[in-house]
Design an enzyme around this catalytic site. Sequence first.
Site, mmCIF file in Angstrom:
data_model
loop_
_atom_site.group_PDB
_atom_site.id
_atom_site.type_symbol
_atom_site.label_atom_id
_atom_site.label_comp_id
_atom_site.label_asym_id
_atom_site.label_seq_id
_atom_site.Cartn_x
_atom_site.Cartn_y
_atom_site.Cartn_z
ATOM 1 N N SER A 233 7.691 -2.844 3.813
ATOM 2 C CA SER A 233 6.344 -3.336 3.519
ATOM 3 C C SER A 233 6.294 -4.826 3.218
ATOM 4 O O SER A 233 6.685 -5.638 4.041
ATOM 5 C CB SER A 233 5.783 -2.513 2.369
ATOM 6 O OG SER A 233 4.444 -2.813 2.186
ATOM 7 N N HIS A 234 5.859 -5.169 2.014
ATOM 8 C CA HIS A 234 5.659 -6.574 1.641
ATOM 9 C C HIS A 234 6.940 -7.217 1.126
ATOM 10 O O HIS A 234 6.940 -8.401 0.804
ATOM 11 C CB HIS A 234 4.596 -6.644 0.546
ATOM 12 C CG HIS A 234 4.946 -5.750 -0.607
ATOM 13 N ND1 HIS A 234 4.894 -4.385 -0.493
ATOM 14 C CD2 HIS A 234 5.424 -6.014 -1.829
ATOM 15 C CE1 HIS A 234 5.308 -3.848 -1.619
ATOM 16 N NE2 HIS A 234 5.639 -4.804 -2.459
ATOM 17 N N ASP B 189 0.164 -7.550 5.321
ATOM 18 C CA ASP B 189 1.561 -7.589 4.862
ATOM 19 C C ASP B 189 2.543 -7.250 5.981
ATOM 20 O O ASP B 189 2.161 -7.160 7.145
ATOM 21 C CB ASP B 189 1.748 -6.639 3.678
ATOM 22 C CG ASP B 189 1.649 -5.180 4.099
ATOM 23 O OD1 ASP B 189 0.924 -4.911 5.081
ATOM 24 O OD2 ASP B 189 2.284 -4.325 3.470
ATOM 25 N N ASP C 12 4.033 -4.548 7.140
ATOM 26 C CA ASP C 12 3.766 -3.432 8.056
ATOM 27 C C ASP C 12 2.283 -3.198 8.316
ATOM 28 O O ASP C 12 1.907 -2.177 8.900
ATOM 29 C CB ASP C 12 4.430 -2.141 7.546
ATOM 30 C CG ASP C 12 3.946 -1.737 6.165
ATOM 31 O OD1 ASP C 12 3.573 -2.629 5.385
ATOM 32 O OD2 ASP C 12 3.939 -0.531 5.866
ATOM 33 N N ASP D 111 -0.375 -2.567 6.379
ATOM 34 C CA ASP D 111 -1.268 -1.642 5.666
ATOM 35 C C ASP D 111 -1.984 -2.293 4.488
ATOM 36 O O ASP D 111 -2.977 -1.757 4.002
ATOM 37 C CB ASP D 111 -0.538 -0.348 5.252
ATOM 38 C CG ASP D 111 0.700 -0.583 4.424
ATOM 39 O OD1 ASP D 111 0.990 -1.744 4.096
ATOM 40 O OD2 ASP D 111 1.389 0.413 4.107
ATOM 41 N N ARG D 112 -1.498 -3.435 4.027
ATOM 42 C CA ARG D 112 -2.182 -4.104 2.907
ATOM 43 C C ARG D 112 -3.152 -5.157 3.430
ATOM 44 O O ARG D 112 -3.016 -5.628 4.557
ATOM 45 C CB ARG D 112 -1.167 -4.799 2.007
ATOM 46 C CG ARG D 112 -0.257 -3.833 1.311
ATOM 47 C CD ARG D 112 0.609 -4.549 0.310
ATOM 48 N NE ARG D 112 1.398 -3.586 -0.432
ATOM 49 C CZ ARG D 112 1.895 -3.791 -1.644
ATOM 50 N NH1 ARG D 112 1.686 -4.948 -2.243
ATOM 51 N NH2 ARG D 112 2.601 -2.864 -2.251
ATOM 52 N N LYS E 295 -3.167 3.384 4.253
ATOM 53 C CA LYS E 295 -4.038 2.248 4.025
ATOM 54 C C LYS E 295 -3.953 1.352 5.250
ATOM 55 O O LYS E 295 -2.980 1.435 6.009
ATOM 56 C CB LYS E 295 -3.647 1.509 2.749
ATOM 57 C CG LYS E 295 -2.203 1.076 2.636
ATOM 58 C CD LYS E 295 -1.966 0.611 1.208
ATOM 59 C CE LYS E 295 -0.621 -0.054 1.035
ATOM 60 N NZ LYS E 295 0.447 0.898 0.712
HETATM 61 C C1 G16 Z 1 3.398 1.142 -1.657
HETATM 62 C C2 G16 Z 1 2.564 2.381 -1.699
HETATM 63 C C3 G16 Z 1 1.303 2.117 -2.457
HETATM 64 C C4 G16 Z 1 1.610 1.565 -3.832
HETATM 65 C C5 G16 Z 1 2.476 0.335 -3.705
HETATM 66 C C6 G16 Z 1 2.969 -0.202 -5.035
HETATM 67 O O1 G16 Z 1 2.731 0.181 -0.902
HETATM 68 O O2 G16 Z 1 2.252 2.813 -0.401
HETATM 69 O O3 G16 Z 1 0.606 3.320 -2.541
HETATM 70 O O4 G16 Z 1 0.429 1.226 -4.503
HETATM 71 O O5 G16 Z 1 3.618 0.647 -2.959
HETATM 72 O O6 G16 Z 1 3.827 0.704 -5.619
HETATM 73 P P1 G16 Z 1 4.698 0.322 -6.869
HETATM 74 O O7 G16 Z 1 3.728 -0.164 -7.918
HETATM 75 O O8 G16 Z 1 5.375 1.609 -7.246
HETATM 76 O O9 G16 Z 1 5.638 -0.789 -6.480
HETATM 77 P P2 G16 Z 1 3.480 -0.569 0.272
HETATM 78 O O10 G16 Z 1 2.444 -1.465 0.875
HETATM 79 O O11 G16 Z 1 4.608 -1.282 -0.411
HETATM 80 O O12 G16 Z 1 3.956 0.508 1.173
#
Ligand code: G16
Length: 544
Positions: free
Chosen positions: A114-115, A278, A280, A282-283, A377
């Site tokens: 992801s990010h 981000d 991938d 989704d953000r 998302k």
């Molecule tokens: C992932 C999850 C999200 C979550 C985020 C932060 O996002 O898909 O649902 O809100 O992590 O999680 P944490 O607070 O546990 O770090 P992404 O965009 O990283 O896949």
Amino acid sequence: MTQFQTVPTQPIEGQKPGTSGLRKKTRVFMQPHYLENFTQAIFDAIEGVAGKVLILGGDGRYFNDRAIQVILRMAAANGAARVIVGQGGLLSTPAASNLIRQRKADGGIILSASHNPGGIDEDFGMKFNGPNGGPATESLTDRIFARAGELTEYRILEAHDIDLSRPGTSTLGEMLVEIVDPVEDYAALMQKLFDFDAIRALFAGGFRLHFDAMHAVTGPYARRILQEILGAPAGSVVNDQPLPDFGGGHPDPNPIWAADLMARMFAPDAPDFGAASDGDGDRNMIVGRGIYVTPSDSLAVLAANATHAPAYAGGLAGVARSMPTSRAADLVAEKLGIGIYETPTGWKFFGNLLDAGRVTLCGEESAGTGSDHVREKDGLWAVLLWLNILAARGQSVDQIMRAHWAEYGRNYYSRHDYEAVPSDRANALIDRLRGLLSDLPGQEFAGLSVAEADDFAYLDPVDGSQSARQGIRILFAEGSRVVMRLSGTGTEGATLRVYLERYQPASARHDLPVEEALAPVIAAAEQIAQIEGHTGRSRPDVTT
Ligand code: G16
């Protein structure tokens, strides 16, 4: 001639999926058998892939291409019928979710952290999405973890690499490999949801957009949809070439990591609308000229205005938000007379609500917003819904935000992150808080009186599953709130997240600096949790 092998292996410690799949340092994933073990554990946990159809792609980060070749050879050796792969190994997370649904696949594997930054010394990740297109449920991730802990062998084909660079179909052993344009089906879906003519007219009228793809996967999607289909001028989408190390940055769309976008949007000649996505895809991050929109506020505004888009013209069934997300969306749902659901952090918790038709929109403070069009998302979807609303209302982002706060009040909101804290210290902080919970109500901190305190537990209203210990909530009598939990997506030590919220009613002034508005809540959080004492830090590493 292709041959398949059964390779003896043994469990590797730590293959436990977190908030969103398994995330580790890239070099950890590159260790012998690491990727193979986790892949076989996924296949076994879903009762094998024999005869099944899978979707496969990733965000293009370092090791994406190698991992895809290995997973393809393992899928073939495990008897999969067909694997559909994004050209170049690329698929954004929402596009993968859409393909799973469109092609009625049995699931998909998405390669992304992801990010988190990418590169041989940075992060890699892998997640499995089920046949509804959504992230594996907790019960499935538990089964994957259990299987990874007892593996004795995995199956893989000995074969040459598949050429991922051109669309088309080929075979790997008995399995079909179909390489598809990663953007096409996703762009077609967006066209069905939104009023593209209205958005086209907006751009034709001189509306200026600045979309920062952060050298991540949304570059090709944003270029095709925003520039080629909707007519935003060339150059509206920047950093649109996906790179294995995201150009050395964090592909994390927030004011810290998208500082260039913030500078552009706060400059005197700023465009009308700024956005970023981000690693991938989704953000999302939304910025108007001279105004940053928090993800929590964005969810509330989208919920209040969604009917401007054709897909939501009939109204929303309900809205869901993760527990740490501000309660701005609750106020909109109350006014609309629709359901509002509070779930633990993690998109996987929205799946049942969406599948059951209880909610149409979902959102999280962590820059995620989405709807029932997929089961993830979706960064570009959020940007397009904003553009659709701007086109329909003929107002600026600033005007829309001010009108929203005037109608509903403003939920001042910020998140403070303390990163790479030694795990024992972070756990000690949370354990101590758990021990304090029952004594907190009635006590006063920084002038705020605690009304309620608990450790959030969720009972899924659709399948009755329960998830305990999802974050410490401290609610103050005048409506402010602190939430504290440890992140489930980091790869180094622990990250303490402190979520701060303070409500200013509709009649109050809504133009205070956020830190000033939140000052008593920040002070109360420190007094209650003794953050500095536990972490040794006098201030957060990242504030969003
Ligand atoms: C992932 C999850 C999200 C979550 C985020 C932060 O996002 O898909 O649902 O809100 O992590 O999680 P944490 O607070 O546990 O770090 P992404 O965009 O990283 O896949």
